[in-house]
Design an enzyme around this catalytic site. Structure first.
Site, PDB file in Angstrom:
ATOM      1  N   VAL A  16       0.790  -1.195   0.085  1.00 37.15           N
ATOM      2  CA  VAL A  16      -0.024  -0.025  -0.153  1.00 37.15           C
ATOM      3  C   VAL A  16       0.915   1.262  -0.104  1.00 37.15           C
ATOM      4  O   VAL A  16       0.691   2.397  -0.589  1.00 37.15           O
ATOM      5  CB  VAL A  16      -0.945  -0.124   1.412  1.00 37.15           C
ATOM      6  CG1 VAL A  16      -1.747   1.275   1.327  1.00 37.15           C
ATOM      7  CG2 VAL A  16      -1.894  -1.026   0.977  1.00 37.15           C
ATOM      8  N   CYS A 159     -10.905  -3.159   1.768  1.00 35.78           N
ATOM      9  CA  CYS A 159     -10.888  -3.368   0.438  1.00 35.78           C
ATOM     10  C   CYS A 159     -11.887  -4.428  -0.263  1.00 35.78           C
ATOM     11  O   CYS A 159     -12.431  -3.926  -1.485  1.00 35.78           O
ATOM     12  CB  CYS A 159      -9.458  -3.771  -0.261  1.00 35.78           C
ATOM     13  SG  CYS A 159      -8.894  -4.987   0.502  1.00 35.78           S
ATOM     14  N   GLY A 191      -3.905  -7.873  -2.505  1.00 37.38           N
ATOM     15  CA  GLY A 191      -4.327  -7.352  -1.086  1.00 37.38           C
ATOM     16  C   GLY A 191      -3.770  -8.121   0.231  1.00 37.38           C
ATOM     17  O   GLY A 191      -4.182  -7.674   1.221  1.00 37.38           O
ATOM     18  N   GLU A 213     -11.317 -11.630   7.002  1.00 35.47           N
ATOM     19  CA  GLU A 213     -12.152 -10.823   5.985  1.00 35.47           C
ATOM     20  C   GLU A 213     -13.595 -10.919   6.027  1.00 35.47           C
ATOM     21  O   GLU A 213     -14.222  -9.811   5.696  1.00 35.47           O
ATOM     22  CB  GLU A 213     -11.569 -11.428   4.809  1.00 35.47           C
ATOM     23  CG  GLU A 213     -11.509 -10.240   3.481  1.00 35.47           C
ATOM     24  CD  GLU A 213     -10.299  -9.197   3.450  1.00 35.47           C
ATOM     25  OE1 GLU A 213      -9.814  -9.193   4.662  1.00 35.47           O
ATOM     26  OE2 GLU A 213     -10.236  -8.510   2.742  1.00 35.47           O
ATOM     27  N   ARG A 247      -9.614 -15.937  -1.900  1.00 38.14           N
ATOM     28  CA  ARG A 247      -8.053 -15.192  -2.657  1.00 38.14           C
ATOM     29  C   ARG A 247      -8.049 -16.090  -3.851  1.00 38.14           C
ATOM     30  O   ARG A 247      -8.141 -17.225  -4.054  1.00 38.14           O
ATOM     31  CB  ARG A 247      -7.163 -15.577  -1.727  1.00 38.14           C
ATOM     32  CG  ARG A 247      -5.605 -14.984  -2.145  1.00 38.14           C
ATOM     33  CD  ARG A 247      -5.645 -13.375  -1.893  1.00 38.14           C
ATOM     34  NE  ARG A 247      -5.597 -12.952  -0.726  1.00 38.14           N
ATOM     35  CZ  ARG A 247      -6.134 -11.813  -0.068  1.00 38.14           C
ATOM     36  NH1 ARG A 247      -6.424 -10.860  -0.903  1.00 38.14           N
ATOM     37  NH2 ARG A 247      -6.034 -11.457   1.201  1.00 38.14           N
ATOM     38  N   HIS A 254     -10.485  -6.607  -6.934  1.00 33.77           N
ATOM     39  CA  HIS A 254     -11.325  -7.585  -6.331  1.00 33.77           C
ATOM     40  C   HIS A 254     -12.753  -7.361  -7.062  1.00 33.77           C
ATOM     41  O   HIS A 254     -13.165  -6.412  -7.212  1.00 33.77           O
ATOM     42  CB  HIS A 254     -11.487  -7.106  -4.874  1.00 33.77           C
ATOM     43  CG  HIS A 254     -10.322  -7.149  -3.779  1.00 33.77           C
ATOM     44  ND1 HIS A 254      -9.189  -7.693  -4.184  1.00 33.77           N
ATOM     45  CD2 HIS A 254     -10.094  -6.678  -2.652  1.00 33.77           C
ATOM     46  CE1 HIS A 254      -8.407  -7.806  -3.065  1.00 33.77           C
ATOM     47  NE2 HIS A 254      -8.824  -7.001  -2.169  1.00 33.77           N
ATOM     48  N   ASN A 340      -8.446  -3.067  -5.826  1.00 32.64           N
ATOM     49  CA  ASN A 340      -8.096  -2.963  -4.333  1.00 32.64           C
ATOM     50  C   ASN A 340      -6.862  -2.244  -3.845  1.00 32.64           C
ATOM     51  O   ASN A 340      -6.982  -1.576  -2.636  1.00 32.64           O
ATOM     52  CB  ASN A 340      -7.969  -4.523  -3.823  1.00 32.64           C
ATOM     53  CG  ASN A 340      -6.925  -4.917  -4.660  1.00 32.64           C
ATOM     54  OD1 ASN A 340      -6.738  -5.313  -6.063  1.00 32.64           O
ATOM     55  ND2 ASN A 340      -5.724  -5.331  -3.927  1.00 32.64           N
TER      56      ASN A 340
HETATM   57  P1  NAP Z   1       2.821  -4.801   3.818  1.00 32.98           P
HETATM   58  O1  NAP Z   1       2.993  -4.941   2.210  1.00 32.98           O
HETATM   59  O2  NAP Z   1       3.120  -5.895   4.646  1.00 32.98           O
HETATM   60  O3  NAP Z   1       3.587  -3.645   4.198  1.00 32.98           O
HETATM   61  C1  NAP Z   1       3.718  -3.340   5.777  1.00 32.98           C
HETATM   62  C2  NAP Z   1       4.460  -1.950   6.153  1.00 32.98           C
HETATM   63  O4  NAP Z   1       4.649  -1.839   7.615  1.00 32.98           O
HETATM   64  C3  NAP Z   1       6.064  -1.756   5.617  1.00 32.98           C
HETATM   65  O5  NAP Z   1       6.309  -0.525   4.970  1.00 32.98           O
HETATM   66  C4  NAP Z   1       6.899  -2.308   6.741  1.00 32.98           C
HETATM   67  O6  NAP Z   1       8.135  -2.065   6.769  1.00 32.98           O
HETATM   68  C5  NAP Z   1       5.794  -1.773   7.978  1.00 32.98           C
HETATM   69  N1  NAP Z   1       6.204  -2.528   9.089  1.00 32.98           N
HETATM   70  C6  NAP Z   1       6.198  -3.842   9.364  1.00 32.98           C
HETATM   71  N2  NAP Z   1       6.740  -4.099  10.682  1.00 32.98           N
HETATM   72  C7  NAP Z   1       6.698  -2.808  11.250  1.00 32.98           C
HETATM   73  C8  NAP Z   1       7.198  -2.467  12.516  1.00 32.98           C
HETATM   74  N3  NAP Z   1       7.557  -3.221  13.500  1.00 32.98           N
HETATM   75  N4  NAP Z   1       7.497  -0.990  12.781  1.00 32.98           N
HETATM   76  C9  NAP Z   1       7.010  -0.035  11.769  1.00 32.98           C
HETATM   77  N5  NAP Z   1       6.615  -0.637  10.556  1.00 32.98           N
HETATM   78  C10 NAP Z   1       6.616  -1.776  10.164  1.00 32.98           C
HETATM   79  O7  NAP Z   1       1.285  -4.470   4.081  1.00 32.98           O
HETATM   80  P2  NAP Z   1       0.303  -3.775   2.946  1.00 32.98           P
HETATM   81  O8  NAP Z   1      -0.514  -4.590   2.148  1.00 32.98           O
HETATM   82  O9  NAP Z   1       0.955  -2.508   2.346  1.00 32.98           O
HETATM   83  O10 NAP Z   1      -0.883  -3.183   4.165  1.00 32.98           O
HETATM   84  C11 NAP Z   1      -0.614  -2.014   4.954  1.00 32.98           C
HETATM   85  C12 NAP Z   1      -1.786  -1.833   5.776  1.00 32.98           C
HETATM   86  O11 NAP Z   1      -2.878  -1.480   4.999  1.00 32.98           O
HETATM   87  C13 NAP Z   1      -2.210  -3.146   6.652  1.00 32.98           C
HETATM   88  O12 NAP Z   1      -2.986  -2.751   7.747  1.00 32.98           O
HETATM   89  C14 NAP Z   1      -3.475  -3.717   5.831  1.00 32.98           C
HETATM   90  O13 NAP Z   1      -4.201  -4.377   6.454  1.00 32.98           O
HETATM   91  C15 NAP Z   1      -3.935  -2.268   5.279  1.00 32.98           C
HETATM   92  N6  NAP Z   1      -4.755  -2.498   3.750  1.00 32.98           N
HETATM   93  C16 NAP Z   1      -4.020  -3.382   2.821  1.00 32.98           C
HETATM   94  C17 NAP Z   1      -4.617  -3.335   1.342  1.00 32.98           C
HETATM   95  C18 NAP Z   1      -4.089  -4.028   0.296  1.00 32.98           C
HETATM   96  O14 NAP Z   1      -4.867  -4.064  -0.588  1.00 32.98           O
HETATM   97  N7  NAP Z   1      -2.783  -4.386   0.242  1.00 32.98           N
HETATM   98  C19 NAP Z   1      -5.841  -2.868   1.597  1.00 32.98           C
HETATM   99  C20 NAP Z   1      -6.664  -2.024   2.577  1.00 32.98           C
HETATM  100  C21 NAP Z   1      -6.168  -2.044   3.711  1.00 32.98           C
HETATM  101  P3  NAP Z   1       9.236  -3.015   6.467  1.00 32.98           P
HETATM  102  O15 NAP Z   1       9.274  -3.180   4.966  1.00 32.98           O
HETATM  103  O16 NAP Z   1      10.406  -2.189   6.792  1.00 32.98           O
HETATM  104  O17 NAP Z   1       9.135  -4.177   6.797  1.00 32.98           O
END
Ligand code: NAP
Length: 363
Positions: A16, A159, A191, A213, A247, A254, A340
């Site tokens: 994201v 999403c 997602g 979900e 999934r 989505h 999404n």
């Molecule tokens: P992701 O790809 O796993 O990214 C997670 C982010 O959080 C990375 O920048 C990571 O940094 C950081 N992080 C992890 N551990 C941390 C810590 N201990 N302290 C500080 N930062 C930390 O997840 P994502 O899919 O982008 O989702 C991010 C959020 O948006 C989640 O809460 C998710 O539920 C929500 N969301 C996602 C989607 C989607 O379509 N993907 C849609 C709606 C909502 P590093 O790279 O340094 O580990």
């Protein structure tokens, strides 16, 4: 010197977060000046950390590539370097995310979040601007309750529900009670974040379970359709939802198959088609850069919408729907699709921030 509002991205290195960096290039109001992630990434440049997992085309935007990533847990680091933050954090628990988002708000930052931690806090608005822009008024009671001055938290919903909430709202707005909704989703792998679902679980396969979900899909519409009373959002209890969330091996987009049951007054298929095609959502005069011109695109073809063909409609911010027909169990059924990581994540967050700026909550 730019006149744009400097913004920080918490969780900037994730799926994201990368979408925020990509979508905010050339944004007319906002400019990314601060990036933060886990302690593992802190101290390195954005390019060093993200180059091998950049998901969005050939190059990381130059203006961000050389920014040094800070530890998102050290709130003070953001002081003086941005005026509000997008939160795309994934931490070990919702309580940790809630505490960290509150800490940014206490420091004076408006926090526009994608995380689910604050979705059920009753004085935090869960926004789909075309539906519930009026919910932002609860921010005043949120600030008062915490003694916050400029800071606050606003969130966007999951999403999985994004593709059909606006079409269902359009029917409710037109005077039709929607009593029951049956939803079956086919959700893209993006997602699940990066690196997400292992490839050997996903290629040539469907996974009929996404943790948490179905609960979110069934519950969140009640808050989004809720009413503001006494500085809080009181959920709407008139709609029952049953959801299956799956999934599927699609990268972005989505899709959902939906059946609806109306109250005593039932619209014809022609009337529904007319309502969806004429729905405009936000008032034109707000002129929000990320607002789609037509939030609902009705596809006439028998085999649409499809993720690869339809997810990018109006910068990925419009939802596409099709296959409207009668239902043997309920009243009608249709298929809906949204991007999404754009409408369902970063693009939705940007639209929320634009609304908050237009209403004076972000300055
Ligand atoms: P992701 O790809 O796993 O990214 C997670 C982010 O959080 C990375 O920048 C990571 O940094 C950081 N992080 C992890 N551990 C941390 C810590 N201990 N302290 C500080 N930062 C930390 O997840 P994502 O899919 O982008 O989702 C991010 C959020 O948006 C989640 O809460 C998710 O539920 C929500 N969301 C996602 C989607 C989607 O379509 N993907 C849609 C709606 C909502 P590093 O790279 O340094 O580990």
């Amino acid at each position: 010197m730019s006149n744009k509002i400097p913004v920080g991205i918490l969780g900037a290195t994730g799926a994201v977060g990368q979408n925020y960096i990509y979508l905010l290039q050339n944004h007319p109001w906002f400019e990314v000046t601060y990036v933060a992630a886990s302690p593992r990434s802190a101290g390195k440049t954005y390019r060093e950390v993200v180059a091998s997992k950049w998901l969005l085309g050939a190059n990381i935007p130059e203006a961000v590539a050389n920014l040094v990533i800070e530890d998102a847990n050290i709130v003070e680091k953001a002081k003086g370097r941005c005026r509000f933050v997008f939160s795309a954090l994934e931490l070990d628990s919702k309580d940790e995310i809630k505490a960290l988002e509150n800490a940014y708000a206490a420091m004076g930052f408006p926090v526009v979040s994608n995380a689910s931690a604050h979705r059920w806090t009753d004085n935090v608005p869960m926004l789909i601007p075309e539906i519930n822009a009026d919910h932002i008024s609860v921010i005043d009671s949120q600030k008062k309750a915490h003694g916050w001055d400029t800071g606050f938290v606003a969130v966007k919903p999951n999403c999985s529900i994004q593709s059909y909430m606006i079409p269902v709202w359009a029917l409710m707005q037109a005077g039709y009670e929607v009593k029951r909704m049956f939803v079956s989703t086919m959700q893209a792998v993006s997602g699940a974040g990066y690196p997400g679902v292992p490839s050997l679980d996903m290629i040539d396969n469907i996974v009929p379970f996404i943790g948490g979900e179905e609960e979110k899909t069934e519950k969140e519409p009640s808050k989004i359709f809720g009413k503001v009373e006494g500085g809080k959002i009181v959920p709407f209890t008139g709609l029952k939802v049953s959801a299956h969330c799956n999934r599927v091996p699609v990268i972005n987009g989505h899709t959902a198959c939906i059946s609806l049951e109306f109250g005593d007054k039932k619209p014809s298929l022609e009337e529904i088609d007319r309502i969806w095609k004429s729905f405009r959502g936000l008032p034109q005069e707000l002129d929000l850069p990320f607002a789609p011109v037509n939030p609902i695109i009705v596809r006439p073809e028998a085999n649409r919408p499809q993720p690869r063909r339809d997810r990018d409609e109006d910068k990925g911010m419009a939802v596409s729907i099709g296959r409207l027909r009668t239902c043997e169990l309920f009243d009608i059924r249709f298929v809906a699709l949204s991007h999404n990581t754009v409408r369902g994540a970063a693009g939705g967050g940007i639209l929320n921030a634009e609304l908050l700026k237009a209403k004076g909550y972000i300055q």
